[in-house]
Write an enzyme that holds these catalytic residues in place. Structure first.
Site, PDB file in Angstrom:
ATOM      1  N   GLY A 110      -1.824 -17.625  -4.385  1.00 60.64           N
ATOM      2  CA  GLY A 110      -0.842 -18.535  -4.949  1.00 60.64           C
ATOM      3  C   GLY A 110      -1.085 -19.847  -4.529  1.00 60.64           C
ATOM      4  N   ASP A 134      -0.995  -9.253   3.146  1.00 63.31           N
ATOM      5  CA  ASP A 134      -1.177  -8.508   1.690  1.00 63.31           C
ATOM      6  C   ASP A 134      -2.839  -8.079   1.601  1.00 63.31           C
ATOM      7  OD1 ASP A 134       1.432  -8.319   1.467  1.00 63.31           O
ATOM      8  OD2 ASP A 134       1.606  -9.909  -0.141  1.00 63.31           O
TER       9      ASP A 134
END
Length: 355
Positions: A110, A134
């Protein structure tokens, strides 16, 4: 080669290993190229306010000891929200006002997408370094912070297993992973979980409970460990939590409640949410090595003036990949047919297959 003035920032959520990257960038840029390195505090917020901290090797010494390799978080601070794109013109102008020749950006998918967009609009020279617990950044096998987070969760599962066994209890452990289940899968296998639920693979509450019952009937295991990624989707054949939707109560509590309903409260079940403890702590040796290698490679890309690229780990070495290609493939999901998924099933883990 002329002297360059490069900036470095950390963006998005914190994770172990960020300071080790900063250390490697500053050391290599100063010792090898004699460049000036400016730390931009709090990512795009620092750019917006035109803040820059001169970084050199003496910044990190504590009586001759360099603490950054073992320090979690980021000394530059970071943000993962704000009105960045709404103030894009101001942020773009700040890069040029600081007279930067290049910017090394450490972030997840992001953050890197936003910074890539700003770089394109403002004609910045940018090199990216992937970080995220992640591990869902595309075109790299590993991102900074993932290994440490897996170790942290595995340690928690080890501890919870003993208390689960002592009380004949089912422990439901919620871990991070909103869209990708790499953390749950890796730590679940390493930590001996009996069930692993991830966003990429549908599951059945009935099948989970049958698996737990089979452990009790066939191997006389009266406890179980269920690892749940926070982004796992609720099972379609069961209702939501009694007093709230699964989004409000969390996936760990949702799964715990549904298992409890299935067994009609005959089994003691507890939910544990590890939360931000997964982001903290001392970086593992693997994350320190990766961070150092990535930092060195990023500086070399700036020296070669190979911009709009991300350093990546593939096949045992650091390479450079086009940042645009990375973002086109993000996020990187768990392949339901992957070898690790097959491995989990082969050793008796329920990992879903309900359709």
């Amino acid at each position: 080669m002329g002297q360059k003035r490069i900036g470095i920032l950390t963006s998005g959520g914190d994770c172990p290993g960020l300071n080790a990257v900063i250390r490697a960038v500053v050391s290599h840029a100063r010792l090898t190229y004699n460049w000036e390195v400016l730390g931009i505090p709090y990512a795009t917020q620092g750019l917006l306010e035109r803040q820059a901290i001169p970084l050199d090797l003496h910044c990190f010494d504590l009586r001759g000891i360099d603490p950054l390799l073992s320090m979690g978080g980021t000394i530059l601070g970071t943000i993962n929200k704000g009105d960045t794109l709404a103030r894009a013109t101001e942020i773009i102008a700040s890069y040029h006002a600081l007279a930067l020749d290049a910017l090394i950006a450490i972030g997840g998918d992001g953050s890197l997408a936003i910074l890539h967009h700003l770089a394109r609009l403002g004609n910045w020279n940018i090199v990216a370094i992937p970080k995220t617990i992640d591990n869902d950044v595309a075109l790299t096998e590993r991102a900074i912070g993932f290994d440490t987070a897996v170790n942290t969760i595995t340690d928690a599962l080890n501890r919870l297993t003993f208390t689960a066994a002592s009380h004949d209890r089912v422990m439901v452990v919620e871990v991070m992973g909103r869209t990708a289940g790499h953390l749950a899968l890796h730590a679940g296998i390493a930590g001996g979980a009996d069930c692993i639920l991830i966003p990429e693979i549908p599951y059945s509450i009935a099948q989970i409970c049958e698996h737990i019952q089979n452990l009790r009937d066939r191997v006389h295991r009266r406890f179980a460990i269920v690892v749940v990624a926070e982004g796992a989707k609720p099972a379609t054949e069961t209702p939501n939590c009694d007093t709230a939707t699964f989004k409000d109560c969390g996936m760990g509590q949702y799964i715990s409640t549904q298992i409890s309903h299935y067994f009609a409260d005959r089994i003691d079940i507890r939910a544990s949410v590890l939360g931000h403890i997964q982001r903290g702590g001392i970086p593992s040796a693997a994350d320190r090595l990766m961070a150092t290698a990535f930092g060195k490679a990023a500086v070399d890309l700036v020296a070669q003036e190979h911009y709009d690229r991300m350093v990546a780990w593939q096949n045992g070495q650091v390479i450079a990949v086009p940042l645009q290609d990375v973002l086109a493939h993000c996020p990187l999901f768990v392949n339901p047919q992957s070898y690790l998924v097959e491995t989990a099933r082969a050793v008796g883990v329920y990992i879903g297959n309900f359709s």
